[in-house]
Every structure is written in structure tokens, then in C-alpha cells.
Design a protein around this motif. Structure first.
Motif, PDB file in Angstrom:
ATOM      1  N   PHE A   1       0.832  -1.201   0.000  1.00 40.06           N
ATOM      2  CA  PHE A   1       0.000   0.000   0.000  1.00 40.06           C
ATOM      3  C   PHE A   1       0.869   1.255   0.000  1.00 40.06           C
ATOM      4  CE2 PHE A   1      -2.327  -3.244   2.454  1.00 40.06           C
ATOM      5  CZ  PHE A   1      -3.456  -3.375   1.657  1.00 40.06           C
ATOM      6  N   ASP A   2       0.330   2.331  -0.555  1.00 42.25           N
ATOM      7  CA  ASP A   2       0.920   3.654  -0.427  1.00 42.25           C
ATOM      8  C   ASP A   2       0.184   4.423   0.665  1.00 42.25           C
ATOM      9  OD1 ASP A   2       2.821   3.304  -2.376  1.00 42.25           O
ATOM     10  OD2 ASP A   2       1.591   4.170  -3.974  1.00 42.25           O
ATOM     11  N   LYS A   3       0.912   5.258   1.367  1.00 43.57           N
ATOM     12  CA  LYS A   3       0.312   6.085   2.412  1.00 43.57           C
ATOM     13  C   LYS A   3      -0.567   7.171   1.796  1.00 43.57           C
ATOM     14  CE  LYS A   3       4.283   5.503   5.513  1.00 43.57           C
ATOM     15  NZ  LYS A   3       5.440   6.181   6.152  1.00 43.57           N
ATOM     16  N   TYR A   4      -1.506   7.623   2.575  1.00 39.69           N
ATOM     17  CA  TYR A   4      -2.368   8.722   2.153  1.00 39.69           C
ATOM     18  C   TYR A   4      -1.547   9.996   1.986  1.00 39.69           C
ATOM     19  CZ  TYR A   4      -5.807  12.484   2.564  1.00 39.69           C
ATOM     20  OH  TYR A   4      -6.558  13.627   2.364  1.00 39.69           O
ATOM     21  N   VAL A   5      -1.818  10.726   0.909  1.00 40.81           N
ATOM     22  CA  VAL A   5      -1.205  12.030   0.678  1.00 40.81           C
ATOM     23  C   VAL A   5      -2.320  13.049   0.530  1.00 40.81           C
ATOM     24  CG1 VAL A   5       0.287  13.410  -0.813  1.00 40.81           C
ATOM     25  CG2 VAL A   5       0.744  10.959  -0.506  1.00 40.81           C
TER      26      VAL A   5
ATOM     27  N   ASP B   1       1.581   9.375   8.443  1.00 42.86           N
ATOM     28  CA  ASP B   1       2.757   8.796   9.080  1.00 42.86           C
ATOM     29  C   ASP B   1       2.791   7.276   8.989  1.00 42.86           C
ATOM     30  OD1 ASP B   1       0.623   8.472  10.765  1.00 42.86           O
ATOM     31  OD2 ASP B   1       1.694   9.015  12.596  1.00 42.86           O
ATOM     32  N   GLU B   2       1.697   6.642   8.578  1.00 46.82           N
ATOM     33  CA  GLU B   2       1.665   5.205   8.351  1.00 46.82           C
ATOM     34  C   GLU B   2       0.543   4.892   7.387  1.00 46.82           C
ATOM     35  OE1 GLU B   2      -1.008   3.004  11.587  1.00 46.82           O
ATOM     36  OE2 GLU B   2       0.778   3.898  12.506  1.00 46.82           O
ATOM     37  N   VAL B   3       0.442   3.622   6.990  1.00 50.09           N
ATOM     38  CA  VAL B   3      -0.670   3.186   6.144  1.00 50.09           C
ATOM     39  C   VAL B   3      -1.876   2.936   7.036  1.00 50.09           C
ATOM     40  CG1 VAL B   3      -1.516   1.406   4.583  1.00 50.09           C
ATOM     41  CG2 VAL B   3       0.867   2.155   4.427  1.00 50.09           C
TER      42      VAL B   3
ATOM     43  N   PRO C   1      -3.872   0.986  -2.699  1.00 45.22           N
ATOM     44  CA  PRO C   1      -2.964  -0.027  -3.246  1.00 45.22           C
ATOM     45  C   PRO C   1      -1.718   0.616  -3.851  1.00 45.22           C
ATOM     46  CG  PRO C   1      -5.226  -0.551  -3.797  1.00 45.22           C
ATOM     47  CD  PRO C   1      -5.257   0.806  -3.170  1.00 45.22           C
ATOM     48  N   ASP C   2      -0.599  -0.035  -3.676  1.00 43.29           N
ATOM     49  CA  ASP C   2       0.682   0.512  -4.091  1.00 43.29           C
ATOM     50  C   ASP C   2       0.705   0.843  -5.581  1.00 43.29           C
ATOM     51  OD1 ASP C   2       3.645   0.830  -3.175  1.00 43.29           O
ATOM     52  OD2 ASP C   2       3.750  -0.284  -5.068  1.00 43.29           O
ATOM     53  N   ALA C   3       1.513   1.833  -5.941  1.00 46.04           N
ATOM     54  CA  ALA C   3       1.616   2.263  -7.337  1.00 46.04           C
ATOM     55  C   ALA C   3       2.034   1.132  -8.267  1.00 46.04           C
ATOM     56  CB  ALA C   3       2.597   3.428  -7.448  1.00 46.04           C
TER      57      ALA C   3
END
Length: 509
Positions: A315-319, A329-331, A352-354
Motif C-alpha cells: 500500500f501507499d500512504k495517504y497524501v 505517518d503510516e498506512v 494499493p501501491d503504485a
């Protein structure tokens, strides 16, 4: 992750889908049939895409296994599966199976078989189609239970009535799921034993192994190990026999992984590129039960010295939106099963991760890591294969070697709970197999279940009579309408009828 003649495959897949005749093997002005390599390519693409898209997987198996969750509309996370989803879970595998049977037909028909030799021997093409048919039928059985079935090895069996429309069987009878399992195991063994290991088959139509026969043999034996693990508790004699027969010939490294790499364009890109980029959907994020497990807040690894480094490969963290662009600071995960208001209250969930969302994502079909965990189970929770499975999974997801070594050193010893929980983590992006693991073993025991609470909310399913994680998917409504007699017979054989509470034969946990 490997590319096999991707440009050729993308072109041939597209040509086949749109019906262009410029690539047919005979007179382009009067084609007799499509090349077996194109039919096989089409089947592979559909198997990787349609069984892992935003409906069958995103709202179905990836949610039931609690890898993913819905960010907004949460009926599926409370098991109210849409009619169209259930239809796809049934119809797409049969469409894939029809293509694979066409490969067999093209290589057995006296007129077309000589023409197909340019793609590999007729025997090898038939064997590889049989292997992928067993894989596809296993998806149907593990989802529904008894289903209409067909196999090349028992082509004249009157009880195997699927895929026989040309013979006038429009309403096929269902075959007992245990019988199907036994035949799939035989099909895989016979197919593996008849392939020329030094040969090449349909290289431009095979985007899993690039036509490498030796890899297909390993895949067949590895799939036998997966199916054997499913029946270990209900038929240990057969399961252990299969393990003994196939273990030495199964996967030995990540180089053997069965992966389908999609193309780089919107047309032949993967299902998550289609969902998140082409369709601009933002319907899915990680389930809180999964992120808590990866951060060692629950489960058997709470004493480990570091979080699971795979979490940021999953997963990618929220931006936050520009101009602030603050990164979480975390997923963050979404609590599973507690309805729309709870899901919508999480505004900084991961995605979901890029690498998963990119067009040329490689969909895992079967991996070495899973086989190592299966070996550990069959060998009494063996430590070496347990650690090897974790290492293989982390290498597959691109984790740094130092981080892998450090993480593995912190793990508790191999046991039923630790091995099966790591197997669950390693099965990420294969939601059905993770659900299979939970149903047959009860692990991981970290999933959110009906009756759990989160604040003032209680996990309550939307399916009357269902108060647990489902044991199966109900048959599609069209079976009731168009195949009523056989559907009646199939549902009468189920413990609770055609309901999500009825267990598939291997589910004796």
C-alpha cells in the motif's frame, strides 16, 4: 518479474479480441480457425484480468479475505454480493475454460491439428491447456462447491457435462466437488508426465512462462501441492500421497513463479490500472485488520522487533491534496464490516501501491513462497521452509535483503499459527486462496468477524442467517432459471442448501 514477448502478446491478444483475420494460420481471406496460441493467449489474459478485477476481487475475494475494504459503499464487506458479481464469478471461468477446451479441440481435430504444430507439439499444447483448466476449475469449486465439470482425461465420462454445448448438453449436471478434486489431481499428474520438458509450446501466446515447458511441469506439480493442502484434513491419505509424488518436482525458487504480466496500454493493462486510472475509481483501501497485522498490533508477531516491511510494498500512504501534500505517518486501514459511516470516517486511508496500479502489473497466479509454506505444513511446521517462504515473499515484493534478514530473525518459531499467518500475508493479491486458507484452517485468527465491535458499531452481515465469514458463494440466479433441475440437485447436496453458510467438502475446520 519477467516479460515474455509482451509486444507480440499484446498485439495478438488485441487482434484476437477484435476479430482481425490477418494473423490466422491459413488463408487470410478464408480463415478456418484461430491459431491455438491466440486462443490460449486470450484465455490467459481473461484468467488474470477477469478473475482479479474490481468486481470479482476488489469487491469480492480481496474483501472477504480482508486485504482490501471499501472506502464508501460497504455492502460487499457485509457479504451482500451483487448479482452481477456472482454472475462473473461463475461465467468468466467457464468462458476461460471454453477457450482452453478450444485449444484441445484444435489439437485433436484431424483437419486443424497438423496446422497447430507450428505452435508446439499437439500433445504438449493439450497438456498445458489441461493444466490451466485444472487451475480454472479449482477456482469454481473453491467458490461454489459442486459445479458442472469436464476433463480431457475422462472425455467420455457421461457425468462430466460441462463445455459440451456442441454435443447438445445445454443444461449440464453438477459433479461432486470431491470427485472434481480427485480428477484435477489426476489431470495435473497426467499432463505433467506427457509434456516434453525440453520443448517450447505457444511461446508468443504464453505470457506466463513464455512457452517454457519445463516451467509448466513445475507449475502442474506445484498446483497439485496447493490442492493437496486443501484436502489435507478431509482426505489425508490422498493429500500426503500427492505431496510425496509432486514435492520434488514443484517450484524451487521465485524464478518459477507463475505470473501474468499485463501490457503497458489502457487496452491490455491490468485490472487495477483499469479501475484506479482509466475509470478513476477510489473505492478501495486496506482493511484495518490487515494493517494491524502488518504493524504487529495483533496476531502472533506482536513481539517481533520490527513491523512487516512489505506493508509499504502492498500500500501507499495517504497524501493530502495540494497545496499541503501532507503524507500520513503510516498506512491507515479501514475498519471492516461496520457499515458506511465508519468507513467514511476514515479520511486518510492508504491505497494499493503504485506498482499494483500501474498498467503492467504482474498478477500472481501461484508463487514459490506459497509452496514453501505448504511444504512447512506437510512436514510438521518445518522451520526452514517457513523461513524460506517468508524470504521468498519479501524478495518477490522487492524488500531490501538486509531488512529481510532482520525481519526473519525476529519471527517466532514455526507453528501452525505462525506458518499459516505468514502464508496469508504472502498470498496478498490472491484473495480467493487467502479465503480458502481461512476456511480450511481458521487462520489468520486476526480477521474481523460478525459480532465484533468498533466504537459503537457492531459488525452485522446483510445476509439473513449468516453470522460468520461466508463458507461459499451462492450459485448465480441464472442457474435457478435456466438449469433448475440440476441446480435443485446441487443445492440439496449442500448442508444448508444454496446458502453462504454451507461448507465446501474440504472445509472441516
Amino acid at each position: 518479474m519477467k516479460k515474455y514477448n509482451l509486444a507480440i502478446l499484446a498485439a495478438s491478444t488485441l487482434l484476437f479480441v477484435v476479430g482481425c483475420d490477418t494473423d490466422y494460420i491459413n488463408d487470410p481471406d478464408s480463415p478456418v480457425s484461430a491459431p491455438s496460441s491466440q486462443v490460449f493467449s486470450n484465455a490467459q489474459f481473461d484468467l488474470a484480468f477477469e478473475l482479479n478485477d474490481q468486481w470479482v476481487a476488489g469487491r469480492g475475494t480481496l474483501q472477504i479475505s480482508q486485504y482490501w475494504n471499501s472506502t464508501d459503499y460497504t455492502d460487499e464487506s457485509r457479504y451482500a454480493l451483487r448479482t452481477s458479481m456472482v454472475d462473473d464469478m461463475w461465467e468468466e471461468p467457464y468462458r476461460i475454460l471454453s477457450d482452453l477446451k478450444k485449444v484441445i479441440d484444435l489439437n485433436t481435430d484431424s483437419e486443424s491439428a497438423p496446422l497447430m504444430l507450428q505452435y508446439g507439439s499437439n500433445s504438449d499444447q493439450i497438456s498445458i491447456a489441461r493444466i490451466l483448466m485444472a487451475y480454472t476449475f479449482s477456482k469454481l469449486v473453491d467458490t461454489f462447491g459442486d459445479v458442472p465439470y469436464w476433463s480431457y482425461g475422462q472425455i467420455d465420462n457421461p457425468d462430466f457435462q460441462a463445455l459440451r454445448l456442441e454435443e447438445g448438453i445445454a443444461s449440464p449436471g453438477y459433479t461432486d466437488a470431491a470427485t472434481i478434486y480427485e480428477d484435477m489431481l489426476s489431470e495435473l499428474a497426467e499432463a505433467a508426465n506427457t509434456i516434453d520438458a525440453s520443448g517450447t509450446t505457444m511461446p508468443t501466446g504464453d505470457n506466463i512462462y513464455g512457452g517454457d515447458n519445463a516451467k509448466w511441469i513445475k507449475f502442474a506439480h506445484s498446483l497439485r501441492l496447493r490442492l493437496a493442502s486443501h484436502i489435507l484434513d478431509v482426505n489425508p491419505t490422498l493429500a500426503n500421497t500427492v505431496f510425496t509424488e509432486s514435492d520434488a518436482s514443484a517450484f524451487t525458487s521465485n524464478d518459477d513463479n507463475a505470473l501474468f504480466m499485463f501490457g503497458t496500454t489502457d487496452i491490455v493493462g491490468g485490472p487495477w490500472h483499469d479501475a484506479f486510472t482509466v475509470s478513476a475509481r477510489r473505492d478501495f483501501g486496506p482493511s484495518l485488520s490487515f494493517t494491524d497485522l502488518l504493524y504487529n498490533r495483533v496476531g502472533p508477531y506482536t513481539g517481533a522487533g520490527m513491523e512487516d516491511p512489505r506493508i509499504e510494498s502492498f500500500f501507499d500512504k495517504y497524501v493530502s491534496p495540494a497545496p499541503e501534500s501532507i503524507v500520513a505517518d503510516e498506512v491507515y486501514g479501514i475498519p471492516y464490516g461496520f457499515g458506511n459511516s465508519v468507513a467514511r470516517s476514515v479520511t486518510n486511508e492508504g491505497v494499493p501501491d503504485a506498482e499494483i496500479i500501474k498498467p503492467d502489473f504482474s498478477q500472481p497466479i501461484l508463487t514459490f513462497a506459497e509452496i514453501e509454506f505448504i511444504r512447512s505444513e506437510f512436514n510438521g511446521w518445518d522451520q526452514a521452509t517457513y523461513e524460506s517462504g517468508v524470504t521468498a515473499s519479501m524478495m518477490y515484493w522487492g524488500i531490501d535483503a538486509v531488512a529481510i534478514t532482520t525481519y526473519v530473525a525476529t519471527l517466532p518459531a514455526a507453528s501452525e499459527e505462525t506458518v499459516l499467518t505468514q502464508q496469508y500475508i504472502g498470498l496478498y493479491m490472491d484473495g480467493l486462496e487467502a479465503w480458502n486458507l481461512y476456511r480450511r484452517t481458521g487462520f489468520p485468527n486476526t480477521l474481523t468477524v460478525p459480532g465484533d465491535t468498533f466504537g459503537d458499531a457492531t459488525f452485522t452481515t446483510l445476509v439473513p442467517g449468516l453470522d460468520a465469514i461466508p463458507s461459499r458463494v451462492t450459485y448465480p440466479q441464472n442457474e435457478q432459471l435456466l438449469n433448475r433441475t440440476n441446480w435443485d440437485a446441487a443445492r440439496s447436496a449442500l448442508t444448508d442448501g444454496d446458502a453462504m453458510t454451507s461448507k465446501i467438502f474440504w472445509d472441516v475446520d
